[in-house]
Design a protein around this motif. Structure first.
Motif, PDB file in Angstrom:
ATOM      1  N   LEU A  52       0.876  -1.181   0.000  1.00 15.37           N
ATOM      2  CA  LEU A  52       0.000   0.000   0.000  1.00 15.37           C
ATOM      3  C   LEU A  52       0.909   1.225   0.000  1.00 15.37           C
ATOM      4  O   LEU A  52       1.562   1.516   0.994  1.00 15.37           O
ATOM      5  N   LEU A  53       0.986   1.888  -1.138  1.00 10.83           N
ATOM      6  CA  LEU A  53       1.830   3.084  -1.261  1.00 10.83           C
ATOM      7  C   LEU A  53       0.949   4.318  -1.108  1.00 10.83           C
ATOM      8  O   LEU A  53      -0.237   4.281  -1.428  1.00 10.83           O
ATOM      9  N   TYR A  54       1.530   5.415  -0.635  1.00 14.16           N
ATOM     10  CA  TYR A  54       0.759   6.665  -0.626  1.00 14.16           C
ATOM     11  C   TYR A  54       1.678   7.866  -0.801  1.00 14.16           C
ATOM     12  O   TYR A  54       2.875   7.798  -0.502  1.00 14.16           O
ATOM     13  N   THR A  55       1.078   8.943  -1.309  1.00 22.03           N
ATOM     14  CA  THR A  55       1.808  10.217  -1.423  1.00 22.03           C
ATOM     15  C   THR A  55       0.992  11.290  -0.731  1.00 22.03           C
ATOM     16  O   THR A  55      -0.199  11.116  -0.467  1.00 22.03           O
ATOM     17  N   GLY A  56       1.614  12.420  -0.491  1.00 20.64           N
ATOM     18  CA  GLY A  56       0.939  13.544   0.142  1.00 20.64           C
ATOM     19  C   GLY A  56       1.994  14.568   0.465  1.00 20.64           C
ATOM     20  O   GLY A  56       3.147  14.436   0.013  1.00 20.64           O
ATOM     21  N   ARG A  57       1.605  15.551   1.263  1.00 21.01           N
ATOM     22  CA  ARG A  57       2.586  16.597   1.570  1.00 21.01           C
ATOM     23  C   ARG A  57       3.594  16.158   2.623  1.00 21.01           C
ATOM     24  O   ARG A  57       4.703  16.649   2.653  1.00 21.01           O
TER      25      ARG A  57
END
Ligand code: NDP
Ligand code: DGY
Length: 328
Positions: free
Chosen positions: A181-186
């Motif tokens: 489970l990959l994620y991006t954000g600030r």
């Protein structure tokens, strides 16, 4: 009870579920003026209706900009939107005028996450195509490769924007056997641990994910984020899902990616514009599933949103603490 002169003028831009209307009526402090329709208020009527209002209850389809705020005039104390998204509000102008804003976080998180999972599965397993084939006689027999799609088991899912809804989507997808489970954000999120989320650069997420799920808010940084370059990095077997806002996607580039086989399929609950014209090129594609912005559409969630929107508005009118105030 306030006297007729003391009543505060409130403009409601649409017919909303009765839960909220009852709260506003019972409060006994509002002189309510409602655009009593299921269709959006025309701009001229919005400008007229808001004049002199102390409170404005609006929807995501109403653009609340400097022109509307000027038309409202100095009485306006509070804007309460029937949505968690607030990209339709000119926040800088609102802040400058000292107006408070209420919105509806949390109460629609589970419902929207559920719809996102439904859309992802419908798109990946080609459900609308299958239903259509049953109806049109295309179902001749059981065939080994007919209507094959992609499954979640053993897959890599990438969530763009692991906020309230993004995390709720991840929680629901993990039990399908998602491997990474990959994620991006600030910035990295401590709550990502719960879903074994790996914080990665956008480029890594787009290249490595079998399912790219967009659940960020629409901001100047995310506007047009999913464009030609973005899609060119995705695998040919990957699925793109967007339940945030249509403007995060460059739809011409998405059409090109879908029709050229650059990506496998897309599921969209949000588009630009809304409604998407029925002759839009995306609607000619079998590998594109488009829903009419129904992420939060259950009876109970819309009822709770209505209540919260009304309570936010009343708190703004009386200068008290709002159940859900947007920090400006
Ligand atoms: P949150 O504010 O909790 O989540 C938004 C997320 O977007 C945050 O995690 C934020 O990250 C992230 N984000 C902001 N900028 C970027 C960026 N440049 N790149 C990647 N991520 C970014 O809001 P919700 O989860 O409650 O709602 C999210 C959005 O979903 C709403 O704004 C609305 O547009 C949409 N929505 C759609 C619905 C539908 O019917 N389809 C229903 C409800 C909501 P960070 O925390 O680091 O700032
Ligand atoms: C929101 O709340 O922002 C959604 O788009 C509709 O519920």
């Amino acid at each position: 009870m306030m006297s007729a002169q003391q009543m505060l003028k409130v403009f409601v831009t649409r017919r909303i579920p009765q839960e909220g209307m009852k709260i506003l009526q019972k409060a006994g402090m509002c002189n309510l003026s409602v655009w009593d329709s299921d269709e959006p208020v025309p701009r001229a009527e919005l400008l007229k209706g808001v004049a002199g209002a102390h409170g404005l209850l609006c929807l995501l389809s109403d653009k609340i900009d400097a022109e509307v705020l000027d038309a409202a005039g100095p009485n306006l104390k509070v804007i309460s939107t029937f949505s968690v998204g607030f990209d339709h509000l000119a926040i800088d102008e609102i802040k400058k005028r000292g107006i408070r804003v209420g919105y509806t976080p949390d109460v629609l998180t589970d419902t929207t996450a559920e719809l996102t999972v439904a859309l992802l599965l419908a798109t990946a397993r080609r459900l609308p195509e299958g239903v259509e084939e049953v109806k049109n006689g295309g179902w001749s027999t059981w065939k080994p490769l007919w209507l094959c799609g992609y499954g979640l088991s053993g897959s890599t899912v990438g969530v763009i924007g692991l906020g309230r809804i993004g995390l709720a989507i991840a929680r629901r997808l993990k039990p399908f056997g998602v491997k990474r489970l990959l994620y991006t954000g600030r910035q990295p999120k401590p709550q990502a641990q719960e879903v074994d989320g790996e914080y990665v650069p956008l480029d890594t997420l787009v290249r490595e994910s079998d399912f790219v799920v967009v659940s960020c808010s629409l901001t100047p940084d995310t506007q047009g984020l999913c464009d030609k370059t973005f899609f060119s990095k995705m695998k040919k077997t990957s699925i793109f899902i967007n339940t945030s806002r249509g403007a995060v996607v460059n739809q011409e580039d998405l059409f090109e990616a879908l029709s050229s086989g650059q990506i496998a399929a897309a599921g969209l609950d949000v588009t630009t514009p809304e409604p998407l014209p029925t002759n839009h090129p995306l609607l000619t594609l079998k590998n594109c599933v488009v829903l009419p912005h129904i992420g939060s559409a259950t009876y109970s969630t819309r009822g709770v949103m209505s209540e919260l929107t009304a309570n936010n508005l009343l708190a703004g009118l009386t200068g008290s603490e709002m159940p859900s105030e947007l920090k400006l």
